[in-house]
Design a protein around this motif. Structure first.
Motif, PDB file in Angstrom:
ATOM      1  N   ALA B 229       0.432  -0.850  -0.400  1.00 54.71           N
ATOM      2  CA  ALA B 229       0.238  -0.144   0.171  1.00 54.71           C
ATOM      3  C   ALA B 229       1.309   1.192   0.381  1.00 54.71           C
ATOM      4  O   ALA B 229       0.422   2.013  -0.523  1.00 54.71           O
ATOM      5  CB  ALA B 229      -0.765   0.073   1.134  1.00 54.71           C
ATOM      6  N   SER B 230       2.194   1.094   0.440  1.00 50.79           N
ATOM      7  CA  SER B 230       3.346   2.097   0.983  1.00 50.79           C
ATOM      8  C   SER B 230       3.614   2.595  -0.502  1.00 50.79           C
ATOM      9  O   SER B 230       3.905   3.736  -0.716  1.00 50.79           O
ATOM     10  CB  SER B 230       4.017   2.409   1.784  1.00 50.79           C
ATOM     11  OG  SER B 230       4.971   2.524   1.834  1.00 50.79           O
ATOM     12  N   ALA B 231       3.667   1.530  -1.647  1.00 53.86           N
ATOM     13  CA  ALA B 231       4.343   2.008  -2.559  1.00 53.86           C
ATOM     14  C   ALA B 231       3.310   2.371  -3.526  1.00 53.86           C
ATOM     15  O   ALA B 231       3.474   3.504  -4.396  1.00 53.86           O
ATOM     16  CB  ALA B 231       4.674   0.252  -3.193  1.00 53.86           C
ATOM     17  N   VAL B 232       2.098   1.880  -2.928  1.00 52.65           N
ATOM     18  CA  VAL B 232       1.202   2.342  -4.523  1.00 52.65           C
ATOM     19  C   VAL B 232       1.140   3.779  -4.008  1.00 52.65           C
ATOM     20  O   VAL B 232       0.494   3.905  -4.965  1.00 52.65           O
ATOM     21  CB  VAL B 232       0.164   1.441  -4.485  1.00 52.65           C
ATOM     22  CG1 VAL B 232      -1.563   2.176  -5.133  1.00 52.65           C
ATOM     23  CG2 VAL B 232      -0.304  -0.189  -4.650  1.00 52.65           C
ATOM     24  N   ILE B 233       0.682   4.110  -2.324  1.00 49.27           N
ATOM     25  CA  ILE B 233       0.308   5.557  -2.263  1.00 49.27           C
ATOM     26  C   ILE B 233       1.612   6.302  -2.698  1.00 49.27           C
ATOM     27  O   ILE B 233       0.708   7.807  -3.433  1.00 49.27           O
ATOM     28  CB  ILE B 233       0.443   5.776  -0.808  1.00 49.27           C
ATOM     29  CG1 ILE B 233      -0.584   4.914   0.033  1.00 49.27           C
ATOM     30  CG2 ILE B 233       0.241   6.646   0.087  1.00 49.27           C
ATOM     31  CD1 ILE B 233      -1.257   4.536   1.363  1.00 49.27           C
ATOM     32  N   SER B 234       2.684   6.053  -2.764  1.00 51.69           N
ATOM     33  CA  SER B 234       3.623   7.074  -2.577  1.00 51.69           C
ATOM     34  C   SER B 234       3.499   7.331  -4.334  1.00 51.69           C
ATOM     35  O   SER B 234       3.617   8.338  -4.956  1.00 51.69           O
ATOM     36  CB  SER B 234       5.276   6.044  -2.273  1.00 51.69           C
ATOM     37  OG  SER B 234       6.173   6.658  -2.973  1.00 51.69           O
ATOM     38  N   VAL B 235       3.581   6.358  -5.676  1.00 50.34           N
ATOM     39  CA  VAL B 235       3.791   6.345  -6.739  1.00 50.34           C
ATOM     40  C   VAL B 235       2.189   7.375  -7.022  1.00 50.34           C
ATOM     41  O   VAL B 235       2.641   7.780  -7.924  1.00 50.34           O
ATOM     42  CB  VAL B 235       3.556   5.119  -7.421  1.00 50.34           C
ATOM     43  CG1 VAL B 235       3.611   5.032  -8.997  1.00 50.34           C
ATOM     44  CG2 VAL B 235       5.429   4.737  -6.614  1.00 50.34           C
ATOM     45  N   GLY B 236       1.150   7.527  -6.755  1.00 48.13           N
ATOM     46  CA  GLY B 236      -0.011   7.160  -7.432  1.00 48.13           C
ATOM     47  C   GLY B 236       0.186   9.041  -6.841  1.00 48.13           C
ATOM     48  O   GLY B 236      -0.401   9.915  -7.192  1.00 48.13           O
ATOM     49  N   CYS B 237       0.706   9.833  -5.791  1.00 50.04           N
ATOM     50  CA  CYS B 237       1.039  11.217  -5.100  1.00 50.04           C
ATOM     51  C   CYS B 237       2.444  11.384  -5.655  1.00 50.04           C
ATOM     52  O   CYS B 237       1.594  12.602  -6.142  1.00 50.04           O
ATOM     53  CB  CYS B 237       1.456  10.911  -3.391  1.00 50.04           C
ATOM     54  SG  CYS B 237       0.033  10.683  -2.596  1.00 50.04           S
ATOM     55  N   PHE B 238       2.971  11.219  -6.033  1.00 53.50           N
ATOM     56  CA  PHE B 238       4.302  11.648  -6.793  1.00 53.50           C
ATOM     57  C   PHE B 238       3.800  11.841  -8.889  1.00 53.50           C
ATOM     58  O   PHE B 238       3.567  12.785  -9.040  1.00 53.50           O
ATOM     59  CB  PHE B 238       4.671  10.654  -7.574  1.00 53.50           C
ATOM     60  CG  PHE B 238       6.022  10.766  -8.334  1.00 53.50           C
ATOM     61  CD1 PHE B 238       7.178  11.933  -8.067  1.00 53.50           C
ATOM     62  CD2 PHE B 238       6.147  10.172  -9.091  1.00 53.50           C
ATOM     63  CE1 PHE B 238       7.788  12.687  -9.391  1.00 53.50           C
ATOM     64  CE2 PHE B 238       7.177  11.075 -10.216  1.00 53.50           C
ATOM     65  CZ  PHE B 238       7.933  11.674 -10.461  1.00 53.50           C
ATOM     66  N   LEU B 239       2.892  10.910  -9.107  1.00 54.16           N
ATOM     67  CA  LEU B 239       1.793  10.888 -10.392  1.00 54.16           C
ATOM     68  C   LEU B 239       0.937  12.241 -10.145  1.00 54.16           C
ATOM     69  O   LEU B 239       1.425  13.184 -11.158  1.00 54.16           O
ATOM     70  CB  LEU B 239       1.085   9.977 -11.091  1.00 54.16           C
ATOM     71  CG  LEU B 239       2.539   8.803 -11.717  1.00 54.16           C
ATOM     72  CD1 LEU B 239       1.658   7.497 -11.355  1.00 54.16           C
ATOM     73  CD2 LEU B 239       3.106   9.016 -12.258  1.00 54.16           C
ATOM     74  N   VAL B 240      -0.064  12.158  -9.263  1.00 54.58           N
ATOM     75  CA  VAL B 240      -0.707  12.962  -8.910  1.00 54.58           C
ATOM     76  C   VAL B 240      -0.036  14.935  -8.245  1.00 54.58           C
ATOM     77  O   VAL B 240      -0.477  15.760  -9.303  1.00 54.58           O
ATOM     78  CB  VAL B 240      -2.071  13.135  -7.926  1.00 54.58           C
ATOM     79  CG1 VAL B 240      -2.480  13.924  -7.692  1.00 54.58           C
ATOM     80  CG2 VAL B 240      -2.739  12.007  -7.764  1.00 54.58           C
ATOM     81  N   GLY B 241       1.254  14.515  -8.034  1.00 56.54           N
ATOM     82  CA  GLY B 241       2.178  15.482  -7.284  1.00 56.54           C
ATOM     83  C   GLY B 241       2.637  16.485  -8.843  1.00 56.54           C
ATOM     84  O   GLY B 241       1.770  17.926  -8.911  1.00 56.54           O
TER      85      GLY B 241
END
Lengths: 239, 277
Positions: B229-241
């Motif tokens: 979950a932490s990997a998915v959250i991190s990559v997701g936040c990066f792309l959205v950001g």
């Protein structure tokens, strides 16, 4: 040849000696209880036996081909574990790690071993529950299952009954006894529950910074420190 | 003149320098979040923060000497990581005070070196506040290579890292070389911190390490789920950001961290409701 031989061992914390002149040995199949007051050096001695702490003098020698990765250990609980996001199964399985060597993943027989030990301790129904949400007694059982996974010859337990209610405590003692008798695993247990200690153990080591007594439980009951610790000269009769 | 989202996304992906920084960013975000789970649970979060300041100091010195920034910073930060680990293990010095001492000390040295030599040049500003878009082709190759090494080591030693994180005493007692794995964690963290400085800057890199795992821990109860979950959250936040920073013309690093912050707040609130019911 003994599993572990301690010869004139002294242990110190930051230059302060907490236990000295300890000489004893653990034979295969023994059930040794280390008893004594708080702060008498019991837990420090366990750390010495595990090789986590080097003796300041004397020697602690493994024998009978005993290797570090054949020892199981039930530590006193530390606060870091209490809020850890891990399931019961993950914690128990991590006890099998000392069988892996350099192999990065667990084999099937190691997973089965974890299953068996969870079944034995009655925690199979809560295998997928989170460790931090369990009660103190359940957490202790999880850690014992993990210790059993790691054990192949010797199991060391540091105050296993601390914080447990009387029923769970007596279940735990029975289980340790079964492991000792049926699986022929040697036990070293630190306890200040002297009554249970003398009713289960084959040998007693009574520490008060230096050993007051080491020998079989029968001899201990007749000895001076044993009689005093159990509550006066008539203490043994109440057993 | 409001473009629709889809067109803007297409436009964004047509630039090769953006694709390059997206590739590097995803890898760094992945490394930071995976290590973050271990660092947070081992109570080592402050080591990541301290290392970023050491990294800034090293980069300032590298810039003053006209040396390649990453090649100087990585060894310095790796050494600092081992040193900080040793301090927090020995317990003789107060660990948190020592980390504060080292991090502010190296920040001060960095600022001094900058003021004596060229002054704040753009390269240094980039490392302080992050400039993922300025990543060069050679930087990308180096970053990608190092990230892959971090990921492979993490996967190979996953079970051991779990055991050492959950209960180091038990691991040591049963014959696991805990000291070695602690060094490994420090080594991987050092590399991730230096690479991450390019993305969000020295001042914000520790949030990239800490936020995703804390967010995941609000809801997940299994170690493996927390890691994924932490990997998915991190990559997701990066792309959205990244996309938000392009759309609203805000700095990429700060926008990514704000995304992480919003998600953390969201997960915390959901976590409260889940626990109550």
């Amino acid at each position: 040849m003994a599993l572990i031989t301690c010869n004139e061992v002294s242990l110190a914390y930051e230059g302060k000696t907490v236990a000295s002149n300890i000489t004893f040995s653990i034979e295969e199949g023994d059930y040794l209880c280390i008893v004594g007051e708080n702060g008498s050096g019991k837990s420090t001695l366990i750390k010495g036996l595990l090789g986590l702490k080097q003796p300041s003098s004397g020697s602690i020698l493994p024998g009978d081909g005993l290797k570090q990765n054949q020892i199981g250990y039930l530590p006193q609980q530390t606060p870091i574990q209490r809020d850890f996001p891990a399931t019961v199964y993950e914690v128990v399985l991590s006890g099998c790690l000392n069988r892996c060597g350099l192999r990065p993943f667990y084999r099937k027989n190691e997973k089965q071993l974890a299953q068996r030990n969870m079944e034995r301790l009655g925690i199979l129904p809560i295998a997928s529950r989170c460790y931090r949400e369990l009660s103190g007694g359940q957490q202790q059982r999880v850690l014992l299952a993990r210790a059993l996974c790691a054990t192949r010859k010797l199991l060391l337990l540091d105050e296993p009954a601390a914080g447990l209610d009387p029923i769970v405590t007596s279940e735990l003692y029975d289980l340790v006894q079964t492991v000792n008798r049926e699986d022929h695993i040697s036990i070293v247990m630190v306890s200040h529950d002297i009554k249970s200690a003398v009713s289960h153990a084959s040998h007693i080591l009574h520490l008060a910074h230096t050993p007051l007594f080491f020998g079989t439980t029968g001899d201990y009951l007749k000895s001076e420190p044993g009689r005093l610790f159990l509550g006066g000269p008539h203490g043994t009769e109440s057993l | 003149m409001e473009q629709n989202l889809f067109d803007q996304l297409k436009e964004l992906l047509s630039y090769s320098f953006i694709l390059r920084s997206l590739a590097a960013g995803i890898l760094i975000a992945l490394c930071a979040s995976l290590l973050g789970v271990i660092l947070v649970l081992k109570r080592y979060s402050m080591i990541g923060d301290g290392l970023s300041h050491v990294g800034f100091g090293a980069l300032a010195v590298a810039a003053a000497m006209n040396a390649a920034p990453l090649q100087v910073a990585i060894p310095v930060v790796v050494i600092a990581a081992f040193f900080l680990l040793r301090i927090s293990e020995s317990g003789k010095l107060k660990g948190d005070a020592a980390i504060a001492l080292i991090s502010s000390g190296s920040l001060a040295i960095g600022v001094m070196v900058v003021s004596v030599t060229s002054g704040m040049n753009t390269d240094l500003m980039n490392y302080l506040f992050g400039s993922i878009l300025a990543i060069s082709r050679s930087d990308l190759l180096l970053s990608a290579g190092l990230c892959l090494i971090v990921l492979i080591l993490y996967l190979c030693f996953y079970n051991k890292l779990f055991a050492v994180t959950f209960d180091e005493t038990f691991a040591r007692a049963t014959g696991i070389k805990a000291g070695f794995y602690n060094m490994l964690i420090a080594f991987l963290t050092a590399i991730t911190v230096v690479l991450g400085m390019r993305m969000v800057g020295a001042l914000l890199i520790s949030s990239l390490i800490i936020f995703p795992s804390l967010t995941a821990m609000r809801l997940c109860k299994r170690f493996r789920t927390v890691v994924i979950a932490s990997a998915v959250i991190s990559v997701g936040c990066f792309l959205v950001g990244m996309f938000a920073s392009y759309r609203y013309n805000t700095p990429a690093g700060a926008t990514i961290v704000v995304c992480n912050l919003i998600l953390f707040a969201l997960f915390s609130i959901i976590g409260l409701f889940v626990r109550r019911s």
